[in-house]
Scaffold this motif. Sequence first.
Motif: not given
Lengths: 360, 505
Positions: A222-223, B324, B327, B354-356, B358-359, B364, B367, B369
């Motif tokens: 999850r993190h 990041n 990004r 999720m790799l690129t 996420a933000d 996320v 922290g 996900l």
Amino acid sequence: MIRLEKRPEPSRTMSYATPLLAVLATMVFGGFLFAFLGKDPIEAIITIFWDPLFGEFAFFYRPQLLVKAAPLILIAVGLALGFKAGIWNIGAEGQYIVGAICGAGVGLAFYPLESWVIFPLMALAGAFGGWAWAMIPAFLRVKFGTNEILVSLMLVYVAEQLLASMALGAMRNPEGRGFPGSRNLSQYESAHNAELIAGTGMHWGVVAALISVIFAYVLLTRHRLGFAIRVTGEAPRAARFGGVNPGRLILFCLGLSGLLAGLAGMLEVSGPAGQITIDFNVGYGFTAIIVAFLGRLNPLGILFAGLLMALTYIGGDIAQSQLGLPAAAIQVFQGMLLFFLLALDLFTNYRLGFGREAAA
Amino acid sequence: MTGALLALSGLTKAYPGVLANDDVSLSIAPGEVHALLGENGAGKSTLVKMIYGLVAPNAGRMEMNGAVFAPSDPRAARASGVGMVFQHFSLFDALSVAENIALGMEDPPKLRELSAQIRDVSETYGLPLSPDRIVGDLSAGERQRVEIIRCLLGKPRLLIMDEPTSVLTPQEVTILFETLRKLSAEGTAILYISHKLEEIRVLCDAATILRGGRVVGTCDPRETSARQMAEMMVGRVLAGPVREAPEPGPALLEIKSLSVPSPSAFGVSLKDVSFAVHAGEILGIGGVAGNGQDELLAILSGEWPCLPESVLFKGRDLSRMGPNARRGLGVLAAPEERLGHAAAPDMSLTENAMLTAADRQGLVSRGMLDWNRARDFAERVIGTFDVRTPGPANAARSLSGGNLQKFVIGREILQAPDVLMVNQPTWGVDAAAAAAIRQALLDLAKNGAGIVVISQDLDELMEISDRFAALNEGRLSAPQPTRKLDVEQIGLMLGGAHGMEVANV
């Protein structure tokens, strides 16, 4: 002709089945080993796997199972996080020792004062000791590119010397009539990691191990940090592209595994072991490596693997005393487990193909 | 041609998703120096790999001196008299020249005998080299001599040289050419792969030009101008969709005198690279791979550090920011290598989303996900870009190259970047998918993003880019408006970018 073919996707079934297959293969080949040693293989296997749980003296052995499994799980969970990211802390044994020394040191410093804060302080000191010991290879790796496998392993032997010097010098029991070894913390209530429920083997180490399993499970699934760990292990360049700072990840993984190993050491010295002695460490830090892999680097898997490993320890002890199996044979038996696991692991990503390859 | 040493007819080799060689025929006479020309991806290396026994053709036949020649591995090819000098050397730095050569031999003679043989060959062919020297101390040219001598000791009848001059100084090139001429005079045929047209004009007797896996022409390089050969290599420029000249928007990304030393021995240092990308513009960067493209992208994406004030976004210094942070500002990138760099092969498409993303996609928070949103985003990429896969739970490596490329590019485009940098966006992608990716890039630019497309495919760059620059050995030429360039000028820009003298064109 038999060939290995790469599977298009890693097989989920095989990844769950390999630990079981490895245990089975270990039983079979371990059986051969025991037969060569002139023992009845079936009896030996039953002694190792059945008797501790359901045998005549199981009431005595079952608590032992938790006592032995707790440090294994605690250490293995930390190691697995690093292993997943391709960061190889092989020196958990050393971090375990230093954690025990620091934890016991704090406890002994307060002796004979009684206060509830002493035990938590010891836990903090133990965790810190393990963390600090692990930061040596971590820092050297990040700063100078040294190999953390070698450095962490070498530091085990340094820690062993430190342990001996503590047992013989600074921490020696002043009332011990010159015998090496510290005061027995089990006789010092504020510092004693006693059984929480008498007769179960359940002490704070077991609690810590369970918490660490849950913590690591949540972290990994999850993190963001756990995701960074997994991507780094799968594809380091992709991780870097995804914004993972490899240096920081190394510091985190080695630090955390050292912290948990140190905590395990402190909980051991204040509980089951009771005192700092020259031969305080019995190889939990190394066996935890097997546990981590046997559990597929998965926190839940490690929980079971730790219990299984503890079982072979206890069963191995029984086999030694009752059947006269040499200790080395038991160690070979445990080594086989890792060997078969790694060998069978191949089939997660590959399968056997028969016949000739079609024209390329 | 009578008495051909090697004759290839109808050779075809398909890789999943790409026809690397399609019905390729050529023949080489003893003593002939034959050039194999073509852009990267034209199928040159596949062709020589088949001759050298590294891959087997799907169809077609090879004949050596009239007999069927089908080497199952390089050893068989060597036994039949084919030697090959690769672009990258396989030598052990810590060993001496003679020891290195002995290691590559099946039945090495005593080291002293071998040293004598090496001296012999090196004197005969004018390749100065002492057998006792440690390879680690040798220059690139001297290392190449080790490889050449290793081949010559096997007394080859055909010597294949893959881009031999790319690592050499002009003086070393002169020595190499003399050696090759001497070999040719003795009857050894040479198959010479290069992009450097002037070299080929000076050295070769015949040339076969490959494009898209097919033979598109043959010529006598001594009687053909570099311009004509460049035209054959590049082909006719397709009249792509006519693009209105965009209003030059404000500069989004500015690169100022970017110089970065190569971190590895085989990498390329970037030297004083400067350019700017404006809103609504596509800047095409052409050039042969391995001239700093990967390095440039890694620096722009934030994977590698560079000196302060060399990469600016809307006037803000990005140089010290990681991927990041960039990004977050809207500066996104898609690297060339799909498996292992742009995507983690064994992870699912959801995880790769999720790799690129996420933000920027809010996958996320604190922290933690949000895998459901990541899966939704992955599904959106799959749907929008027609990625052929059973679903987002499938591993990236289970996708075909073209589909994964659509996913990787789509993942960045759907994040609505202000600046997008892509390296080889349509490499190994089938025509329909390539067209879709190009259209998506054009649409993104129309909406005001600034785009950098690094590619070896000149047609592609001509079609979609507003300005064009060539990258060579870490140096970037000044960008020129693409509309004002024709094939000839581009060929010469690339050729010139390779240090080719164009005086006699």
